[in-house]
Design an enzyme around this catalytic site. Sequence first.
Site, PDB file in Angstrom:
ATOM      1  N   GLY A   1       0.415  -1.643  -0.197  1.00 24.41           N
ATOM      2  CA  GLY A   1      -0.102   0.229   0.267  1.00 24.41           C
ATOM      3  C   GLY A   1       0.841   1.154  -0.017  1.00 24.41           C
ATOM      4  O   GLY A   1       0.374   2.391   0.361  1.00 24.41           O
TER       5      GLY A   1
ATOM      6  N   TRP B   1       2.706   3.226  -2.351  1.00 19.30           N
ATOM      7  CA  TRP B   1       1.960   4.032  -3.229  1.00 19.30           C
ATOM      8  C   TRP B   1       0.736   4.442  -2.947  1.00 19.30           C
ATOM      9  O   TRP B   1       0.571   5.906  -3.344  1.00 19.30           O
ATOM     10  CB  TRP B   1       1.657   2.785  -4.598  1.00 19.30           C
ATOM     11  CG  TRP B   1       3.453   2.206  -5.301  1.00 19.30           C
ATOM     12  CD1 TRP B   1       4.341   2.203  -4.995  1.00 19.30           C
ATOM     13  CD2 TRP B   1       3.506   2.781  -7.265  1.00 19.30           C
ATOM     14  NE1 TRP B   1       5.236   2.294  -5.789  1.00 19.30           N
ATOM     15  CE2 TRP B   1       5.088   2.654  -6.897  1.00 19.30           C
ATOM     16  CE3 TRP B   1       3.374   3.034  -8.212  1.00 19.30           C
ATOM     17  CZ2 TRP B   1       5.990   2.247  -8.098  1.00 19.30           C
ATOM     18  CZ3 TRP B   1       3.489   2.978  -8.947  1.00 19.30           C
ATOM     19  CH2 TRP B   1       5.175   2.968  -9.439  1.00 19.30           C
TER      20      TRP B   1
ATOM     21  N   ASP C   1      -5.533  -6.102  -5.829  1.00 19.14           N
ATOM     22  CA  ASP C   1      -4.448  -6.888  -5.494  1.00 19.14           C
ATOM     23  C   ASP C   1      -5.487  -8.024  -5.051  1.00 19.14           C
ATOM     24  O   ASP C   1      -6.411  -8.638  -4.973  1.00 19.14           O
ATOM     25  CB  ASP C   1      -3.727  -6.290  -4.060  1.00 19.14           C
ATOM     26  CG  ASP C   1      -2.376  -7.381  -4.166  1.00 19.14           C
ATOM     27  OD1 ASP C   1      -1.139  -6.123  -4.895  1.00 19.14           O
ATOM     28  OD2 ASP C   1      -2.608  -8.560  -3.707  1.00 19.14           O
TER      29      ASP C   1
ATOM     30  N   ASP D   1      -8.572 -10.259  -9.130  1.00 19.50           N
ATOM     31  CA  ASP D   1      -7.742 -10.247  -9.764  1.00 19.50           C
ATOM     32  C   ASP D   1      -8.439  -9.444 -11.257  1.00 19.50           C
ATOM     33  O   ASP D   1      -9.620  -9.298 -11.298  1.00 19.50           O
ATOM     34  CB  ASP D   1      -8.073 -11.582 -10.409  1.00 19.50           C
ATOM     35  CG  ASP D   1      -7.183 -12.022 -12.243  1.00 19.50           C
ATOM     36  OD1 ASP D   1      -6.662 -10.682 -12.644  1.00 19.50           O
ATOM     37  OD2 ASP D   1      -6.626 -13.386 -12.372  1.00 19.50           O
TER      38      ASP D   1
ATOM     39  N   ASP E   1       3.177  -1.157  -9.976  1.00 20.69           N
ATOM     40  CA  ASP E   1       4.760  -1.818  -9.303  1.00 20.69           C
ATOM     41  C   ASP E   1       5.012  -3.509  -9.343  1.00 20.69           C
ATOM     42  O   ASP E   1       5.267  -3.776  -8.309  1.00 20.69           O
ATOM     43  CB  ASP E   1       4.846  -1.356  -8.246  1.00 20.69           C
ATOM     44  CG  ASP E   1       6.388  -1.419  -7.568  1.00 20.69           C
ATOM     45  OD1 ASP E   1       7.154  -1.233  -8.432  1.00 20.69           O
ATOM     46  OD2 ASP E   1       6.222  -1.062  -6.450  1.00 20.69           O
TER      47      ASP E   1
ATOM     48  N   LYS F   1       6.532  -0.597 -13.590  1.00 18.22           N
ATOM     49  CA  LYS F   1       7.451  -1.624 -13.755  1.00 18.22           C
ATOM     50  C   LYS F   1       7.887  -2.535 -14.865  1.00 18.22           C
ATOM     51  O   LYS F   1       7.030  -3.302 -15.367  1.00 18.22           O
ATOM     52  CB  LYS F   1       7.748  -2.128 -12.037  1.00 18.22           C
ATOM     53  CG  LYS F   1       9.170  -2.527 -11.774  1.00 18.22           C
ATOM     54  CD  LYS F   1       9.461  -2.857 -10.808  1.00 18.22           C
ATOM     55  CE  LYS F   1       7.970  -3.940 -10.361  1.00 18.22           C
ATOM     56  NZ  LYS F   1       9.066  -4.294  -8.680  1.00 18.22           N
TER      57      LYS F   1
END
Length: 237
Positions: free
Chosen positions: A91, A93, A111, A127, A151, A191
């Site tokens: 958490g 970010w 998540d 999902d 990320d 990322k």
Amino acid sequence: MSTSGKSNKGGSRPSSNPSGRGGLKVRVKTARGRSNSSARWLQRQLNDPYVQEAKKRGYRGRAAFKIAQIDDKFNLLKKNSRIVDLGCAPGGWCQVAVERCGPGARIVGFDLQEVEPIAGVILLQGDFMEDDAPARLKEALNGPADLVLSDMAAAASGHPQTDHLKIMGLVETALMFADEVLVPGGSFVAKVLQGGAQSELLKLVKTKFKSVKHFKPDSSRKDSSEMFMVATGFKEN
């Protein structure tokens, strides 16, 4: 890069770089039950200024400084934005997004695992590639997203080429999701790892966004191949 960051209306942003890096180094000895590699990892954690600063500020990990430094560079976290953070656990970010975007923002963390509540953040478990995920998100955001963050990283296999392909796959799925939920002109941050498959992904992203750049924050470890793809100006389908 500047250590002071940019300013928002109504107040300045906290620095995204830790101060006072020149402190004493902590040495960790190996002991029964602790391997050399785990001792090295623990020593690195104890001497990492970003780990120390994250604890001081109440962030849920040093990764919080990555999005802060990305924002210092690209000014993505704006007041009253609608933002989704894919793979948001634990958490950090989301915490930075709340801090920088203010109470008028709508921030949703997504998540597979349950995430401890974060003030100012709507947390969805599931999902994000499920068929109903874009609709769930838009309902939570009360509209399309201005910014999609990712990320995410797959569990490391120890084989660099395999790990590279895994994370490229995650980025591509995050991009597909962003394609469904972003407002025209919106932005996407993900990322990536440096490697051969990156060029193909870059071509795809460039078909969907006006500008695509790569950036390695100071808070990314020097020995890591991670970078962040920052795509802005989402093109209307």
